[in-house]
Design a protein around this motif. Structure first.
Motif, PDB file in Angstrom:
ATOM      1  N   LYS A  41       1.115  -4.307  10.164  1.00 23.84           N
ATOM      2  CA  LYS A  41      -0.180  -3.854   9.680  1.00 23.84           C
ATOM      3  C   LYS A  41      -1.115  -3.679  10.861  1.00 23.84           C
ATOM      4  N   TYR A  63      -5.042  -3.270  12.235  1.00 25.49           N
ATOM      5  CA  TYR A  63      -6.445  -3.549  11.968  1.00 25.49           C
ATOM      6  C   TYR A  63      -7.118  -3.615  13.335  1.00 25.49           C
ATOM      7  N   ILE A 115      -9.267 -10.186   6.777  1.00 23.70           N
ATOM      8  CA  ILE A 115      -7.952 -10.022   7.386  1.00 23.70           C
ATOM      9  C   ILE A 115      -7.069 -11.214   6.996  1.00 23.70           C
TER      10      ILE A 115
END
Length: 557
Positions: free
Chosen positions: A411, A413, A423
């Motif tokens: 993932k 971010y 998160i």
């Protein structure tokens, strides 16, 4: 302490070496793992040692030599080990532990290493007391790429715990909490003048005015990177991780656990006593570290009055990231005719690996909360199995590891953002490896994250020295950041300081077949799972394939 089982990194007490044979290129050492009593900080404890010494014995060799170390368990680091992962040592990665009453002979094959490395235990937290230096002199007929020093000395910065090391980490893992901090730092096994019950045995190194000394500095501290300096004296750093660098003159160094540095010091000050000192460097958002200062004394020979207050070096603040990165940013390979480098210019395998501090679920009755402290690479928290990965790979044993370690974060971010709200900080355990083909040119970009606490991480790769071609702040940009790479004279190292809220790019050629551990060299992070494994497949010839296992390899029973 319970029954001790040991795995070694280049796992090497008294020694019977064949160094006295001038033409010999093979050396033999006997290491006995045994309990011994030591008194520090006003208390006596029994702890595991090699040959009853702390730090352990020094191994001496020359470039290209072979070393045999017979380890007897009655109670190492940075060598590439060409085609010989069987003697690399990490517990349940490349071997199972040496059982009590048993022994195992490590074959240590030196290739182009020259300078200083170290050996240490690689089981639980035993390296705190089981470690020592490896001094690799130039090959016969060659010399240093700098004026030969008048003398040399080993300086090992370490940690001292009043408690039992295995009990400390076992309790931390059982409760899911952070382990307790060390009670002091040490230089050559001694805390120094600033601790109780310690001044009488403070380590002293005697020097003569006008002479030059080569200090081989090793950071064996368990959970902290270190600043180090000597009051009134400049340091000229000429080597790191057994490779020569362009000389750097500085008042301090920043050295991570796992790193070694070769430093020239000229005894050119007024004869007196001067402190060597080391303090922790910790730039974490929520710093938890040993806040003490360890000292030794650089003592000039001659007649003088010892100062009432021995001067201390002016070291950076404990959280001075700029000072740490300023020093590491100056390191460049010597890259000379006699010490060439071979930086991969084109890449055919790229990995982008985030390192993070996490939480993982914990339902065990021993857990203090419903979660435990964890750490990860690409959101996989590494978990070792009872059978070591090397044997499972070599013997095609199913169910020990998976071959699907992700090549990039699962993932994306804002890894280095200041706001991590929303998160997911949880991670799952796994025993995942990344497969590489023999001869591939590999680039790994390690990406720091600010999950839970952003901080500098020392990342160590077994089996290879690699080139640190770039570092930077923020999230790595694969279009613009490679334009700033140093492909001319990057440092050739085996441990990289990944900057807080930043990235570090390394390159190497996968020309060493075998199973090779990557891990953070802060022991609490490694224990929490900030690790993974690279497996380099065999090449097409016998000379490019793994050697067969030794008959005496420790069993996994």
């Amino acid at each position: 302490m319970g029954i001790c089982r040991l795995g070694f990194l280049v796992g090497f007490v008294w020694f019977m070496a064949m160094d006295c044979m001038a033409q010999s290129n093979t050396h033999y050492y006997n290491f006995v793992l045994q309990q011994a009593q030591f008194t520090r900080l006003c208390e006596t404890k029994t702890m595991l040692t090699v040959n009853g010494s702390f730090p352990g014995p020094t191994i001496h060799a020359r470039r290209g030599d072979t070393i045999y170390v017979n380890v007897h368990n009655e109670g190492e680091h940075g060598v590439k080990q060409p085609r010989n992962p069987w003697s690399d040592g990490p517990e349940n990665i490349t071997q199972c532990p040496i059982q009590p009453g048993k022994n195992f002979t490590y074959e240590v094959i030196l290739s182009n290493e020259e300078g200083t490395l170290w050996w240490h235990a690689h089981s639980d937290w035993s390296r705190a007391t089981v470690h020592g230096a490896i001094v690799i002199a130039p090959a016969l007929g060659t010399t240093y790429p700098f004026p030969a020093p008048d003398a040399e000395e080993i300086i090992i910065i370490g940690s001292w715990f009043k408690g039992d090391l295995k009990a400390i980490i076992d309790e931390a893992l059982a409760t899911g909490q952070a382990p307790e901090q060390s009670n002091s730092l040490t230089i050559n096994g001694q805390p120094g003048d600033l601790y109780p019950c310690s001044a009488e045995n403070t380590y002293r190194y005697r020097v003569n005015y006008g002479k030059t000394y080569l200090l081989r500095v090793i950071n064996n501290v368990m959970n902290e990177e270190q600043f180090f300096g000597i009051a009134g004296h400049s340091l000229t750093v000429v080597g790191q991780d057994a490779a020569y660098i362009k000389p750097i003159t500085t008042n301090y160094i920043m050295i991570t656990p796992g790193q070694t540095m070769d430093i020239l010091v000229s005894a050119n000050q007024t004869p007196s006593d001067y402190y060597m000192a080391s303090i922790s460097f910790s730039d974490a958002n929520a710093p938890i570290f040993d806040t003490t200062t360890t000292t030794a004394i650089l003592q000039y020979n001659g007649n003088y009055t010892t100062p009432s207050a021995i001067p201390l070096p002016l070291l950076p603040r404990f959280d001075d990231s700029a000072a740490a990165e300023s020093f590491t940013g100056r390191v460049r390979s010597l890259a000379s005719k006699n010490h060439p480098i071979n930086v991969p210019q084109s890449i055919n395998r790229r990995l982008y690996i985030t390192v993070a501090l996490n939480k993982s679920p914990c339902t065990a009755a021993t857990c203090a909360e419903g979660t435990r402290d964890a750490a990860s690479m690409n959101n996989v928290s590494f978990e070792a199995k009872p059978i070591d990965i090397l044997q499972a790979y070599y013997r095609s044993i199913d169910g020990v590891f998976d071959r699907d370690f992700p090549s990039e974060p699962p993932k994306y971010y804002n890894f280095t953002g200041n706001n991590m709200t929303g998160i997911d900080i949880t991670t799952a355990t796994g025993t995942k490896v990344k497969m590489l083909n023999y001869g591939e040119s590999v680039e790994i970009v390690f990406q720091g994250t600010n999950l839970r606490a952003g901080m500098n991480h020392p990342i160590h790769l077994h089996g290879f020295s690699f080139y640190l071609v770039g570092t930077g702040k923020g999230n790595f940009n694969n279009v613009t950041d490679p334009k700033s790479y140093n492909l001319i004279d990057p440092p050739e190292i085996n441990t990289v300081a990944l900057p807080k809220s930043g990235w570090a790019a390394i390159r190497f050629i996968a020309d060493n077949p075998g199973v090779w551990f990557i891990h953070c060299h802060l022991e609490r992070h490694s224990s929490w799972g900030m690790d993974t494994v690279l497996i380099v497949r065999n090449g097409r010839t016998r000379a490019t394939s793994m050697r067969p296992p030794p008959a005496s390899l420790p069993s996994c029973s």
